[in-house]
Scaffold this active site. Structure first.
Site, PDB file in Angstrom:
ATOM      1  N   LYS A 133       0.852  -1.197   0.000  1.00 37.97           N
ATOM      2  CA  LYS A 133       0.000   0.000   0.000  1.00 37.97           C
ATOM      3  C   LYS A 133       0.882   1.240   0.000  1.00 37.97           C
ATOM      4  O   LYS A 133       1.990   1.218   0.544  1.00 37.97           O
ATOM      5  CB  LYS A 133      -0.867  -0.040   1.258  1.00 37.97           C
ATOM      6  N   SER A 208      -9.450   1.756   2.680  1.00 38.35           N
ATOM      7  CA  SER A 208      -8.497   2.516   1.924  1.00 38.35           C
ATOM      8  C   SER A 208      -7.446   1.664   1.227  1.00 38.35           C
ATOM      9  O   SER A 208      -6.761   2.168   0.348  1.00 38.35           O
ATOM     10  CB  SER A 208      -7.793   3.537   2.828  1.00 38.35           C
ATOM     11  N   SER A 232      -9.998  -0.712   6.693  1.00 40.80           N
ATOM     12  CA  SER A 232      -9.287  -0.484   5.428  1.00 40.80           C
ATOM     13  C   SER A 232      -8.598  -1.702   4.844  1.00 40.80           C
ATOM     14  O   SER A 232      -8.245  -1.703   3.666  1.00 40.80           O
ATOM     15  CB  SER A 232      -8.276   0.653   5.606  1.00 40.80           C
TER      16      SER A 232
END
EC number: 3.5.1.4
Lengths: 572, 572
Positions: A133, A208, A232
């Site tokens: 990420k 996210s 997330s």
């Protein structure tokens, strides 16, 4: 001020640089934009060789590692295969941020050389490409994390996770997209744009860690690392048909990674693995803990990987477990496919000799409101500070300007005030933290009291619940996180695992029930078999704090029970 | 408002009730107020039988427990002996708050009955009287914690620690005094008054666990429980010649205990044992962890007591350890007796085959300032709220109104603003927490880098430092906590152990050095052999976060080395 570059120009340049980082021979002829489902494109694109397809279709991370250790597959070929597929995923779902092919391949070559020369793998993750990420800083690369102002910020060192991944023999090979501020359950920012769901590009992959979600669903990576502060990791895993683990606070090393709301410690963001198999989840978690991360990250718990806990010694050895099913948390009722997934899981577990009772919801809305209020204790000041650096506006909705899906579901249920006037004092924050402690104690006692209902002599071993009340929704409509935030606020270790897919024949819309609230009604109305057909349906398994090993082991039990049930049903 | 009782009347009534709780036959003829040293009074008072003196002079908690388990001593007689001595301590040093003789004896009788009837002890602490700082709520008793407004607040349940102590077979038998607000290194409040040091009643026993300090120094309890947020276990232990452990955040269960600054979680208060022997420290810590406190306190770490860590497997098995001595932290230089104690410890460890190198101080003042600023992030609002409930004034100095010792050392070094104007916002607190993370990482890396200097292949195994730069000081002069706060801010597990006593012949005043700052100069000038003669001198052993087992084991090694050195020196 006139000398400041226009933020839109910065975005355009960064996107251009990103495109330039893609080897031209990896550009595919894209399907029409109107094509929703794009999972089959890699196989059909002609870009991947048969062997590359075989490699990338291998979802069992343990198997990939075995083949890497035995040199049956080289790291260069595994990295190349996944990189090509990741680049295809990028062209279809816009899931990537930093692309650095040559750097990754150089690392892979180095690992191949060492294995050839010494006969020994470098570590437990030898040769494995891992996607990250867009928070996990790598020396020499930018970490944009969805903020225009961060374009051009090159890291002078690796985050602790990346240090450990290198020592474990991994090949960090690509970084993945996030929403501006990180505090959305979708994935859109001004720099890299919007990530879409490869099961249906009209839908969000969640967020996210939505870049990872789309990438892994495309099998563009064997193992990804995301983060989770309110769901997330779990929202994209549920929306994209993946496995994940949300570990407890400070079990895995976050140090050196960038983050939103830095210094906010009431409810800490945590990092965790995302994969197409539970083996990936377990191998990653064990490898990182075995590296004794507490010698590099002062916040990480000094707690070894416990084989005793993995053998479920606190859970009767795992022989006759008692799960509790959370059918409806009393805030929003799950959509029909989620209900069917829970029925399937209950039946599979019972067939495997386990017990399943009902979970009685306990103060869900209070816990949710407490957490949401903590997240905006600064009135959004942190977000504004970052936006003002470049002049980009703070994103206030994830609804696309065009082609938005019509729905009454576009406002968050708990209105959390963002604005200077809403900034709380340190004393107010202490009161919220005090309330949170009381809620955690209350929920723990509630859980302990289930000992009277399980018949095992133990309280419920784990809760099974939706991760989200629905499957992937149209962009802009994933406004809440009722089922996930519970675990962040209470710091329960938990996983997400895939169960089934939305089946228009089986998942018929239900008549209206007595709605808990407006949100519940809007979500009920949103359900449509046309819209969601074929979407993955995942569930969440919730254990206690710092019970990562047990939660992994119990998820393996559930996963195997579901696989056995599927086999029986296919055989019949 | 006219109906509100005068706070002074509330104090007078509570004191009267406290006196009335003392059995009249336990009232002694007190020595003159001018008598400073009162440690010998219990033996001379005639109140304790020979057997009661034998029991209370037994400092090895393991030995007391053996005799209780074998019924050689009954719990009733052990509890009676310590209770009588505690009441003597109360009359000499004013160390107690809640006194409940009959309740404790009833509990002791019950335990004796069970042992007689079943032949089995109830738990690892069977029959042992344990004293508790005035924070550990017990059902049916008040918990005043130094606030007038809390008089009359009767608890409707036990704190988690007390629940576990009961299940372990202990006899909670008395509660001990604290300062108003808990945030002082001394022990004075409007309700119960001032606690004095039995080594010299003109001096403070330290704080905030100062009631326990005086009580244990008087041998009025075999084992006490205090708390520590900036040194509150370690300062009284050092000033009173005791052993203690400050465990890491959330290793032991604080849930249900009352506290100051509730909801403040940046630097958490922790509870720990205080005793006249390391055996007491170890037995308590292991017993509480073995009770799996995480099933009752949601914040407690799920981490079993680790025999592996206690065997020092992360420290080469404990055979050739490398300690680092912190001679001077660069903020305040320790008084001569502390320097001699460090020399003694170094020599003893080297004689025992260990290595001792110098610790290089690292950002001590920055760490201290960060912590102090966090503690008053609310501008003292929490204190004022509690004071305003009764109308009692907020105490602003610990200097007694009469007989104050003259000194320039009466203002805290780091002026921490208290007042509504000084209240910080939640965002500001996040920035402080972010700074603290950076400081923790920096200090951890500093520690790891010592691997190049130890010669053991490991970084320094533990730091040895003063707990306080001086021994017990006159009331009102213990204004700072430089050496202790470091461990709270960095969450290092640490102990305090006694080394020696101030010896006017050996501990001559030193000529002025180049002072680090005004505080350093004032502390230098305070030193006087007349004032401090005979005071205990303790040191601190600092390990890593969540390293309780190793820190206990290493302190045992240091303690044994010192005892062996003492034996050699007495023999020669």
């Amino acid at each position: 001020m006139s000398s400041r570059k226009d933020w839109k120009d910065i975005c355009a340049e960064k996107r251009k640089a990103q495109s330039a980082a893609i080897p031209p021979e990896w550009i595919i002829q894209p399907p029409p934009e109107s094509q929703s489902l794009v999972l089959d494109v890699p196989a059909q694109s002609g870009l991947l060789t048969e062997r590359e397809l075989e490699i990338t279709e291998t979802t069992d991370v343990d198997l990939i590692l075995q083949k890497l250790r035995s040199a049956e597959w080289s790291s260069v070929e595994v990295t190349t295969a996944f990189y090509k597929r990741a680049i295809i995923a990028q062209q279809l779902t816009n899931c990537l941020t930093e692309i650095f092919v040559e750097r990754a391949l150089q690392r892979a070559r180095q690992l191949d050389d060492i294995l050839r020369e010494t006969g020994k793998p470098v570590g437990p993750l030898h040769g494995l490409p891992i996607s990250l990420k867009d928070q996990f800083t790598m020396k020499g690369l930018e970490t944009v994390m969805g903020y225009v102002a961060w374009v051009g910020k090159f890291a002078d060192k690796d985050s602790v996770l990346v240090e450990i991944l290198y020592e474990c023999g991994a090949v960090p090979f690509v970084r993945s997209n996030v929403p501006q501020t990180l505090m959305w359950g979708e994935t859109y920012n001004h720099v890299f744009g919007r990530t879409t769901n490869p099961y249906n590009r009209k839908l969000t992959p969640g967020g996210s860690s939505g870049g990872e979600g789309a990438l892994l669903a495309m099998k563009g990576s064997p193992l990804g690392v995301g983060t989770d502060i309110g769901g997330s990791l779990r929202i994209p895993s549920a929306f994209c048909g993946l496995y994940t683990l949300r570990p407890s606070y400070e079990r895995l090393p976050y140090c050196g990674a960038v983050n939103a709301l830095e210094g906010q410690e009431s409810i800490s963001s945590v990092l965790g693995p995302m994969a197409n198999s539970m083996s990936g989840v377990k191998i990653f978690t064990k490898a990182i803990i075995d590296a004794e991360p507490w010698t590099r990250d002062p916040l990480v718990l000094r707690k070894e990987w416990s084989e005793k806990e993995y053998r479920l010694e606190y859970h009767g050895g795992g022989k006759e477990l008692c799960f509790a099913m959370l059918w409806d948390n009393g805030v929003v009722r799950p959509h029909p496919p989620l209900q069917r997934a829970m029925e399937m899981t209950k039946a599979a577990l019972e067939a495997a000799g386990h017990k399943v009772i009902d979970w009685e919801p306990h103060r869900h809305l209070e816990i949710y409101k407490n957490a949401e209020t903590i997240f905006v204790a600064d009135g959004g000041h942190d977000y504004r500070v970052q936006c003002e650096l470049s002049g980009e506006p703070l994103i206030e909705t994830m609804v696309p300007p065009t082609d938005a899906h019509e729905s009454t579901l576009s406002e968050p249920f708990v209105k959390t005030l963002v604005g200077e006037a809403a900034r709380l004092g340190a004393y107010d924050l202490w009161q919220l933290q005090k309330e949170k402690r009381e809620l955690r104690k209350s929920h723990l006692d509630h859980w302990e009291r289930t000992v009277s209902r399980t018949g095992t002599g133990r309280p419920v071993d784990a809760i099974i619940s939706p991760a989200v009340a629905y499957t992937a929704v149209p962009h802009g409509l994933n406004t809440d996180s009722f089922y996930t935030t519970l675990c962040n606020a209470l710091d329960y270790a938990c996983t997400v695992f895939p169960v089934t897919f939305v089946d228009p024949k089986l998942d018929r819309p239900l008549p209206p029930h007595k709605f808990h609230n407006h949100e519940d009604e809007a979500i009920h109305q949103l359900y449509s078999t046309d819209l969601f057909a074929g979407c993955p349906v995942g569930l969440q398994l919730i254990g206690r704090s710092q019970e990562e090993e047990a939660v992994i082991a119990m998820t393996e039990i559930v996963d195997n029970a579901l696989k056995a049930a599927r086999k029986r049903s296919n055989g019949s």
